[in-house]
Write a protein that holds these residues in place. Structure first.
Motif, short mmCIF file in Angstrom:
data_model
loop_
_atom_site.label_atom_id
_atom_site.label_comp_id
_atom_site.label_asym_id
_atom_site.label_seq_id
_atom_site.Cartn_x
_atom_site.Cartn_y
_atom_site.Cartn_z
N VAL A 116 5.18 7.61 3.73
CA VAL A 116 5.64 8.38 2.96
C VAL A 116 6.81 8.16 2.27
O VAL A 116 7.42 8.42 1.21
CB VAL A 116 5.51 9.90 3.04
N ILE A 117 7.52 7.61 3.28
CA ILE A 117 9.20 7.14 2.97
C ILE A 117 9.14 5.90 1.97
O ILE A 117 9.67 5.84 0.93
CB ILE A 117 10.11 6.86 3.94
N THR A 118 8.19 4.93 2.33
CA THR A 118 8.21 3.73 1.53
C THR A 118 7.16 3.63 0.53
O THR A 118 7.64 3.03 -0.82
CB THR A 118 7.70 2.38 2.51
N ARG A 119 6.28 4.38 0.65
CA ARG A 119 5.16 4.27 -0.54
C ARG A 119 4.67 3.10 -0.94
O ARG A 119 4.12 2.99 -1.69
CB ARG A 119 5.71 5.28 -1.67
N VAL A 120 4.54 2.34 0.24
CA VAL A 120 3.95 1.04 0.20
C VAL A 120 2.32 1.32 0.37
O VAL A 120 1.82 2.15 1.10
CB VAL A 120 4.47 0.14 1.17
N PRO A 121 1.32 0.62 -0.48
CA PRO A 121 0.03 0.99 -0.36
C PRO A 121 -0.23 0.73 1.25
O PRO A 121 0.15 -0.37 1.90
CB PRO A 121 -0.73 -0.45 -0.98
N PRO A 122 -1.39 1.58 1.56
CA PRO A 122 -1.72 1.68 3.16
C PRO A 122 -1.94 0.42 3.74
O PRO A 122 -1.73 0.17 4.79
CB PRO A 122 -2.69 2.80 3.11
N MET A 123 -2.69 -0.47 3.20
CA MET A 123 -3.07 -1.76 3.80
C MET A 123 -2.07 -2.68 3.99
O MET A 123 -2.06 -3.17 4.90
CB MET A 123 -4.26 -2.26 2.88
N VAL A 124 -1.05 -2.72 2.89
CA VAL A 124 0.06 -3.70 3.07
C VAL A 124 1.01 -3.21 4.16
O VAL A 124 1.58 -3.78 5.09
CB VAL A 124 0.80 -3.64 1.75
N LEU A 125 1.32 -1.77 4.00
CA LEU A 125 1.94 -1.11 5.07
C LEU A 125 1.33 -1.20 6.68
O LEU A 125 2.09 -1.75 7.58
CB LEU A 125 2.22 0.47 4.95
N GLY A 126 0.01 -1.34 6.41
CA GLY A 126 -0.61 -1.48 7.77
C GLY A 126 -0.35 -2.66 8.35
O GLY A 126 -0.38 -2.89 9.57
N VAL A 127 -0.39 -3.63 7.76
CA VAL A 127 0.13 -5.27 8.20
C VAL A 127 1.35 -5.34 8.66
O VAL A 127 1.58 -5.76 10.02
CB VAL A 127 -0.05 -6.31 7.01
N GLY A 128 2.38 -4.61 8.13
CA GLY A 128 3.48 -4.81 8.54
C GLY A 128 3.88 -3.84 9.99
O GLY A 128 4.31 -4.37 10.77
N MET A 129 3.30 -2.70 9.69
CA MET A 129 3.44 -1.84 10.87
C MET A 129 2.74 -2.37 12.09
O MET A 129 2.99 -2.18 13.32
CB MET A 129 3.04 -0.39 10.56
#
Lengths: 346, 324
Positions: A116-129
């Motif tokens: 919710v802070i970055t609002r990066v698409p979930p799949m892309v955020l998922g790779v980073g996290m």
């Protein structure tokens, strides 16, 4: 027949039919059925239980169109760190589950917060996290992961009745959460249309964080059951961790379909059980693990094709009827016009 | 007033296509300078740079193809598995026929076939691209394991040596890169794909067929997978069930690190995968050279990845689109 009874029969038809077919095939090949001892029952129930928990975890975000690719890494991080701290404190048994759940909630919450802070698409955020979360248990345990071999007091985590109770409690919790709480009501609104939900005063950000938190907690419970059965959970790098979670997309999707006659939670349990019976049958038919996986994924594709096209024949029939009606009306109008012309000529 | 204008033009620059393209390149150059200084020039030696280039060839080649699919605002997670299965079948064909030409043709053929299969599921059978790629990732890996049965398929060392010495891997990479640049920037295909990614409804209204161009994007992705498969065979000489294990995610990582817009559309550019894969390898190599523990490198990569994504993309007011 009563509608409720009909729905129950339709729901149960899936595992019963699959069991019947697989049992027949196994009998034809080996001379005995799928179930030849209590070990077979325990194995099917354990795997179905773990699969149900992971599928329910996936459903929290995937039903809103969010595929969280860090869920596997959260499973590793929460289970390994929770389990390791438990071992350090000299605790075992149910405490392992409690600690895994707590750390799962924590990693899920942090992922949701990042979303919710970055609002990066979930799949892309998922790779980073996922890249970050995988390193934490690896570094924490020096690459060893969680080892429960020889640890006293963990037998309860392998107890079939305990797994069944755990699975049912989680399913009831999820069903209540989705159907009888404000959170579930808001989640359904967001699934329908995020913008309208937001405009009508729903805090979509808070809802997303809660979804991520619950998903993180649930995958870690599934992870701890797996670790207890296999006596270890290895820490891995390279984002290979998400395979375990994405492989449970089939029970999740099938569960949502079967849930049309009951609810999503019951549907997921029945779907996981059905798939486990099918896979167990294939194993008894001496299919290798890769072949079983390939068949399973092939069936998943067919199921998705069915889901995407199940209305197509109805739509085409409706369209055909509409065209026929229009033609008929046109012919009638032409006839009337001709009649009027003839009358005016007379 | 002037101050306000300055701030708004600065904001416009940060959200511009040019900034998106420049940031990853600037970051890569900065990385090379910093690591060059920290390693007393060892990092920027010719040998070290060649190693970085060689290591980024597979991911870079496959990611170039991935850019075509990303441009349509879709994600292709199964390109690693497609490359792996193509490489496996190509090796099997070589061992059966002894023909390197047939091996190369098979790799390309398999790449295209597998990607077309994925495209058909999305375009003709209406299954969401997101689900198709996740399933294909598992399906192709399972088929590859079935083919190998847990073993390894190898090609003779002499063949690997011949192909390496004749620079086939560089030729393949160069060919894929040049053709893709032309297709993406100077033809109807590139324009249509970017238009679809920017606004699918608008593209549809202007007569651009989503299904047709998505299929073309998948075919081009398949060609890149085929090239990636051949490069993988040349580099390793053998393929096992654990080969190219992280390629599915590395492609996505490279594209985003290279500055590809995560929403596709007009801010897409085809060389993002190359810049991204060079960045990933340079980061790994540099951190190892300055003595960072190998297990921490992945986390540093993840943090940098997220920082770059956040700084290079415009933050939406609501949550990102429901398609993942």
């Amino acid at each position: 027949m009563n509608k409720k009874v009909k729905n129950i029969l339709k729901t149960l038809a899936f595992p019963v039919l699959v069991f019947g077919i697989m049992d027949l095939l196994v009998r034809l090949k080996t001379g005995h059925g799928i179930i030849s001892s209590m070990i077979d029952v325990q194995s099917i129930i354990r795997n179905a239980g773990i699969s149900t928990i992971l599928a329910l975890a996936l459903a929290f975000n995937l039903t809103s169109g969010r595929l969280d690719l860090s869920l596997g890494a959260q499973r590793l991080a929460g289970t390994i760190i929770g389990g390791s701290i438990c071992q350090m404190l000299g605790l075992s048994g149910v405490w392992l589950l409690v600690f895994a759940l707590a750390f799962g909630f924590l990693f899920g919450f942090l992922t949701g917060l990042a979303f919710v802070i970055t609002r990066v698409p979930p799949m892309v955020l998922g790779v980073g996290m996922g890249l970050i979360w995988e390193v934490i248990p690896f570094a924490f345990t020096g690459g060893k992961g969680l080892n429960l071999y020889g640890m006293q007091g963990n037998a309860i985590l392998n107890n079939t009745y305990f797994i069944i109770i755990g699975m049912v409690v989680i399913a009831i919790f999820c069903a209540l959460l989705m159907n009888n709480t404000r959170f579930g009501y808001e989640l359904k609104a967001i699934q329908g249309n995020q913008l309208i939900a937001q405009n009508s005063g729903i805090n979509i950000f808070k809802n997303a964080v809660i979804c991520y938190t619950f998903a993180g907690g649930l995958v870690c419970i599934g992870g701890m059951f797996t670790a207890a059965y296999e006596t270890q959970l290895l820490a891995g790098l390279g984002l290979a961790s998400n395979g375990v979670v994405t492989s449970n997309m089939f029970p999740m999707m099938l569960g949502a379909f079967i849930g049309l006659w009951s609810n999503d939670a019951i549907g997921t349990i029945v779907a996981a059980l059905t798939i486990q019976i099918f896979q167990y049958g294939l194993t008894q038919l001496e299919f290798s693990t890769p072949n079983t996986n390939a068949i399973n994924q092939g069936l998943f594709v067919l199921f998705l094709v069915f889901l995407a096209n199940k209305e197509i024949f109805k739509i085409k029939a409706r369209e055909k009827a509409r065209i026929a009606e229009a033609r008929e009306k046109k012919a009638r109008m032409a006839e009337e016009k001709a009649k009027l012309a003839a009358e005016s000529a007379n | 007033m002037t101050e306000k204008k300055k701030v708004s033009s600065l904001k416009r620059f940060f959200e511009s296509r040019l900034f998106n393209q420049l940031l990853p390149i600037a970051f890569l150059i900065l990385l090379c300078i910093v690591f060059g200084i920290l390693t007393d020039g060892r990092f920027t030696s010719l040998n070290s740079l060649k190693i970085i280039l060689d290591q980024s060839l597979i991911v870079g080649t496959v990611a170039i193809g991935g850019a075509f699919i990303f441009a349509t605002s879709n994600t292709a997670l199964s390109m690693g598995a497609t490359s792996l299965l193509s490489a496996t079948v190509a090796c099997i064909v070589y061992n059966a026929t002894g023909s390197p030409v047939l091996m190369i043709v098979t790799a390309f053929g398999m790449g295209i076939l597998l990607m077309v299969f994925s495209a058909v599921l999305s375009t003709l059978l209406n299954v969401r691209v997101l689900f198709v790629t996740v399933i294909m990732m598992a399906l192709f890996a399972a088929v590859q394991q079935s083919l190998l049965g847990g073993g390894t398929v190898a090609v003779p060392f002499a063949l690997v040596n011949d192909l390496t010495n004749s620079g086939v891997h560089y030729i393949l990479f160069g060919a894929v890169f040049v053709v893709s640049i032309i297709l993406f920037n100077f033809t109807e295909i590139g324009r249509s794909l970017k238009m679809i990614g920017t606004n699918r409804v608008c593209a549809d209204m202007t007569g651009i067929s989503y299904k047709k161009f998505l299929t073309i994007a998948f075919i081009l992705g398949g060609i890149a997978c085929g090239a990636g498969a051949i490069i993988a065979v040349i580099r390793a000489g053998s393929i096992s069930t654990t080969s190219l294990a992280s390629l599915n995610m590395d492609v996505m990582l490279a594209l985003v690190l290279g500055g590809m817009s995560i929403f596709g559309g007009s801010k897409s550019f085809v060389y993002a995968g190359v810049v991204g894969s060079l960045t990933v390898v340079a980061l790994n190599q540099g951190l190892l050279m300055i003595g960072v523990d190998a297990s921490y490198i992945q986390a540093i990569r993840g943090i940098i990845f997220l920082i770059l994504v956040v700084t290079s993309q415009k933050r939406p007011k609501g949550l990102p689109a429901p398609e993942g």
